[in-house]
Design an enzyme around this catalytic site. Structure first.
Site, mmCIF file in Angstrom:
data_model
loop_
_atom_site.group_PDB
_atom_site.id
_atom_site.type_symbol
_atom_site.label_atom_id
_atom_site.label_comp_id
_atom_site.label_asym_id
_atom_site.label_seq_id
_atom_site.Cartn_x
_atom_site.Cartn_y
_atom_site.Cartn_z
ATOM 1 C CB THR A 85 -0.910 0.015 1.236
ATOM 2 O OG1 THR A 85 -0.114 -0.322 2.369
ATOM 3 C CG2 THR A 85 -2.037 -0.960 1.076
ATOM 4 C CB THR A 136 7.934 -4.256 4.219
ATOM 5 O OG1 THR A 136 6.809 -4.565 5.052
ATOM 6 C CG2 THR A 136 7.873 -2.819 3.757
ATOM 7 C CG ASP A 137 5.401 -9.352 5.610
ATOM 8 O OD1 ASP A 137 4.658 -10.240 6.032
ATOM 9 O OD2 ASP A 137 5.541 -8.250 6.184
ATOM 10 C CE LYS A 190 8.757 -5.733 8.185
ATOM 11 N NZ LYS A 190 7.426 -5.739 7.573
#
Lengths: 599, 438
Positions: free
Chosen positions: B97, B172-173, B250
């Site tokens: 998003t 981002t995952d 991450k």
């Protein structure tokens, strides 16, 4: 005239969406870290951004946030919110029951867009808990359309053009919001309603106490005038004053508008003139100082406004003050207008004439000067013209000042942008939940209970006291109710006035009365004992150091004899250590003995 | 989703989402707009948007239609420039998003992808020549090798059409799986390929999307011939770090500055506002000689986290995979029972068996940072002896995993796989351990 009130009360629970304590870090506390952020406008479904937000962000403001020990990643917008604090929800439901409101079937949490930086996420989380309540009062029933639970915003530390600094310790503290329908009749009625709601809130025993924990916003609409929201009225006793002053302000504005219309003074055409030349060799003062710092002097004529700008519309505040408050939206310090004594700004008659010449402002015309960097001055003058050209009383959000007057803050907000907070699931209000909500005693029940424990006058005082909850605890623990009440309402209050404060009043009084029940000191010594305890000492230490131990029995008899059984003298010297009744008895006995000697 | 009972009720009374309805709940009358229900909660409760703007849930005793909603023109759902433009920066959407619009009425969020929408969302994009299109729209946790391939194809097309740089909007995952995969699939890059995302959905004024996006586009104009990931450097909205695609990970589930370079410094500190593209470590410039595409991938690879109590049978059951990457402990270890203790269940036997049967196995570390060194302890030596490769590599588990998928896509020969794995393709293996890389 229509009056309504909105009360925001902080709750005494952990923060609304995390487990941080709702404690403030204290005046002047050093932040643990400083974070810099920007907020930006969000595109709506129409493919357009909110015009107001666009304007706000065109400024490209940076926000600085100070974090403290009681902050976590939720408040720095680095972690999704936790579930809604169940205790806060219960308090909301408790108030709903007290105010005859209907809890909703399922609580949905919403995001209300807030772009001034006071929420790190760019929105405030808020939820309706109950609707359709009412409150009885001496002047009829007042509707309570909505009871909501929401987050407190961050506290502002400082603001300037381009940057605002906030302190995050306050962010996320739960607030209960109770609003009324505009059915309040007058100033006295307003105080009554506000007091009653405040009392009900305190009676739950679960609201935060102290300065700033409750905020009252008053909505006033007048016929022919406008709806104005007065924010932050702290002192209940001032409420009638605010109503009176606001109604008068609007009436005077209407009168002023009539005058302006008759003079054909509005609309005012924009024609700003720059006056640095005229004031090149101005006397030392605001203007010359400003010019040295690179400010311009911008002027605008207000035709046929002579005497209008100086018209008082609130005690000590003029129409010119209103224009100045609008100008301040651009970040300038204020305006100079021709109804004032221009000499106090160091403006000479010659300079005034030059200004009037250049503006074409003759005897009946007024003018306004702004001293600021040119672009800023132009923006500020634009706001002045905007206000000057309103041929109606504008609806505004105004700040309630401590002296009963109000200051313009911003135009009334449009419909709030509210959309679902999807990170927190909706909460079902079950029958079990409502049943589990601790039903606080109704005010009536509490009143009769107090009247059984105390005399009528003290019962009335205690009901309104901020110490009510503590009194109930002490009475329950076995302390004599009248003693507890007078200690709280008289002694502690007067000590506070002398600057004597307790960090944990409940603990101190528990210790005090526990010792008192052992008979180690007399009632009269209590204020002195408390003074010593406030410094951190234990009761027995205070008694020793201040020589407040109770003198009784044989020791008392010895003293009485020594002082010739003179009640007055004994009380004068040992007032803080003897029980008057015991002294009287000892004297009586002693005199009897003496008498015997003479037989 | 509303319950069947309510859906029937709506149908009977001609009510649709968005219509103004009146209902009675607990004796109180309510009026408002009918909202969709979230998936969770009691499906029998009606969600109304009241006139105040608040939504609330009400158990309806009665329900009736007051007024149908105005028919709204559907928002333009064009997928962007269907014709591939030449030059400029290409912005490819994979989902996430980072740019979306919110419909306040329902709270629904729609992706924004056309250049017009992107420029509206990020006005500062005006200063660059951009064209954009959506490749697919997925949460990154749903992405797999198929999508890596689709993305590689799209990037290759953009490069062939003369784009000056490519920005990929990505969740981002699994961003570092993708950034690693693309690094192997597209070599000798003549332009920068910059992946970018945001943790906070873009319907929030505090979303980090704007800063990340603009810094990503700015990075895509630089003299860089590699795949990078551009995300916040700190919790402040001050500047971003551009990380090498094969070195980034991450490291926090929600913080803005979650992305860190592992065993290396980031490539650059980026701030488009001040035109800062400050070198923090070395990178390859835009390469000459043309793009080398090696896009075949094998998705039949497992990534296995080693742990106490791991059963030998877990490893044996992996025999229908074509390749395995182990995430071992410490320097690259698993239980091997080096001291032949009765209470220990080593897994060296099934490891040896699988490797012998032709399934290559590589080692990475749960420590994330640090180099694999299986020569130090007998555990590691036993594993090496069984054929586990990876000794000397300081790759992240994800970079190793994507590499195994890629190596098995290039060849079936086990020795060739081992050779490809241990050769440094795009920085996934560093030659020297940077002291400031931790």
């Amino acid at each position: 005239m229509k009056i309504g009130i909105e009360i925001h009360q902080r709750l005494d629970t952990t923060k609304l969406f995390c487990n941080c304590p709702s404690a403030l870090s204290g005046e002047g506390a050093k932040p643990e870290s400083v974070i810099m952020r920007r907020l930006h406008p969000v595109m709506s479904e129409l493919g357009e951004t909110d015009e107001a937000s666009q304007a706000e962000f065109a400024k490209d403001r940076a926000f600085e946030y100070h974090t403290f020990r009681n902050n976590c990643l939720v408040e720095t917008d680095e972690e999704p919110p936790g579930l809604l604090c169940p205790e806060a929800l219960k308090i909301g439901l408790q108030m709903a029951i007290e105010l005859n409101a209907t809890p909703v079937s399922e609580v949905h949490i919403m995001r209300k867009t807030v772009i001034d930086g006071s929420n790190t996420s760019g929105f405030q989380r808020t939820a309706i808990v109950a609707v359709n309540g009412h409150l009885d009062s001496s002047k009829g029933s007042i509707g309570i359309p909505m009871i909501a639970i929401e987050e407190e915003s961050a506290g502002i530390v400082s603001a300037s053009e381009g940057k605002a600094t906030y302190s995050l310790d306050r962010l996320g503290i739960p607030l209960i919001e109770i609003s009324t329908t505009p059915d309040i009749k007058d100033g006295a009625h307003l105080t009554e309603v506000a007091e009653k709601i405040g009392l009900m809130l305190r009676a739950t025993g679960k609201v935060a106490r102290g300065l700033g924990t409750i905020r009252q916003d008053v909505n006033i609409s007048t016929e022919g005038g406008a709806r104005v929201e007065l924010k932050g009225a702290q002192d209940l006793k001032m409420l009638p004053q605010y109503v009176e002053n606001e109604v008068a302000r609007q009436l005077l504005l209407l009168k002023l508008l009539n005058e302006l219309r008759e003079r054909k003074a509005i609309p005012v055409k924009e024609h700003m003139v720059e006056f640095s030349d005229v004031f090149r060799s101005a006397k030392p003062g605001l203007i010359s100082g400003g010019i040295k710092n690179g400010s311009a002097v911008l002027g605008q004529k207000l035709p046929e406004h002579e005497g209008i700008l100086g018209m008082e519309i609130q005690p000590g505040r003029r129409y010119g003050t209103e224009l100045s408050d609008y100008a301040k939206k651009a970040g300038v310090k204020g305006i100079i207008h021709s109804d004032e004594d221009l000499a106090k700004y160091g403006i000479s008659e010659a300079e005034e004439r030059a200004v009037r010449d250049a503006l074409g402002a003759w005897e009946n015309d007024s003018f306004v000067l702004i001293v600021a960097p040119l672009e800023q001055a132009k923006k500020a003058m634009g706001f002045v013209l905007e206000r000057a050209n309103m041929d109606y009383v504008p609806g505004e959000t105004r700040r309630a000042n401590p002296d009963g007057t109000s200051t313009f803050m911003r135009p009334l907000p449009g419909r709030a942008r509210l959309y679902p907070e999807t990170d927190v699931p909706p909460i079902l209000i079950t029958g079990e939940l409502i049943a589990s909500v601790e039903r606080a005693e109704s005010l009536e029940d509490k009143k009769s209970k107090l009247e059984k424990l105390l005399n009528k006058e003290m019962a009335g005082r205690m009901l309104k006291s901020r110490h009510l909850h503590l009194f109930e605890k002490l009475a329950e623990a076995g302390t004599d109710p009248m003693l507890a009440a007078t200690t709280l309402e008289d002694t502690v209050v007067s000590l506070r006035r002398e600057g004597v404060e307790f960090s944990d009043l409940e603990k101190a009084l528990a210790e005090l009365f526990s010792e008192f029940s052992k008979g180690t000191f007399v009632k009269a010594a209590i204020p002195e004992v408390l003074k010593g305890m406030a410094k951190g000492a234990r009761v027995d230490a205070v008694l020793k150091v201040y020589r407040l131990q109770k003198i009784s029995g044989k020791d008392l008899e010895a003293i009485a004899m020594e002082m010739d059984f003179d009640m007055k003298a004994i009380m004068q010297k040992y007032r803080l250590q003897v029980d008057a009744q015991e002294v009287a008895a000892v004297i009586k006995e002693g005199k009897k003995e003496q008498g015997k000697d003479f037989i | 989703m509303y319950s069947k009972r309510l859906l029937d009720e709506f149908r009977k009374t001609g009510i649709d989402i968005g219509d103004r309805v009146k209902l009675v709940s607990s004796g109180v009358e309510f009026e408002g707009l009918l909202m969709p229900r979230p998936l969770s909660g009691d499906q029998d409760i009606v969600v109304l948007k009241l006139d105040s703007g608040y939504n609330t849930g009400l158990k309806a005793d009665t329900l009736e239609l007051v007024r149908k909603a105005q028919p709204k023109p559907a928002p333009p759902q064009d997928k962007g420039d269907e014709l591939r433009a030449r030059g400029g920066i290409a912005i490819l959407g994979c989902g996430g998003t980072i740019a979306s619009k919110i419909e306040y009425k329902t709270g629904a969020v729609y992706p924004s992808i056309t250049p017009r929408e992107l420029r509206m969302a990020f006005p500062a994009l005006q200063k660059w020549d951009i064209h954009s299109r959506q490749i697919f729209s997925l949460f990154s946790e749903d992405m797999n090798a198929t999508h890596w391939r689709l993305l590689a194809d799209a990037i290759e097309d953009e490069i062939k059409d003369g784009s000056e740089g490519v920005v990929v909007m990505h969740g981002t995952d699994t961003m570092n799986y993708t950034s690693s995969a693309i690094s192997y699939m597209l070599q000798n890059l003549p332009v920068p390929v910059v992946l970018v995302g945001s943790q906070r959905s873009s319907d929030r004024p505090s979303s980090e999307n704007e800063m990340n996006m603009l810094n990503a586009v700015f990075s895509a104009t630089q003299d860089l011939g590699e795949v990078g990931v551009c995300m916040h450097a700190t919790t402040n909205d001050d500047f971003c770090h551009l990380h090498r695609g094969t070195r980034v990970r991450k490291m926090h589930s929600s913080r803005r500055d979650a992305f860190h370079s592992i065993n290396a410094r980031p490539l650059a500190a980026v701030d488009y506002r001040t035109r800062r593209f400050e070198r923090l470590s070395d990178w390859m410039p835009r390469r000459k000689g043309g793009l080398i595409a090696k896009k075949e991938m094998n998705d039949n690879v497992a990534l296995i986290y080693v742990h106490p109590n791991i059963k030998p049978s877990l490893i044996s059951k992996l025999d229908d995979y074509d390749g395995i990457v182990l995430v071992g402990t410490g320097l690259g270890h698993t239980p091997t029972n080096a001291f032949d203790d009765k209470s220990v269940k080593g897994i060296i036997k099934p490891i040896r068996e699988l490797i012998s049967s032709g399934i290559p196995m590589a080692m990475s570390s749960q420590c994330i940072s640090g180099r694999i060194c299986m020569r130090v302890y007998s555990t590691g030596r036993l594993l090496m002896d069984a054929g586990v490769i990876g000794d000397g590599a300081d790759w992240t588990p994800e970079a190793a995993y994507a590499k195994m998928c890629w190596a098995l896509g290039q060849t079936k020969d086990r020795n060739e796989v081992a050779r490809l794995m241990m050769g440094n393709v795009a920085g996934e293996i560093t030659e020297r351990s940077a002291i400031e890389g931790y």
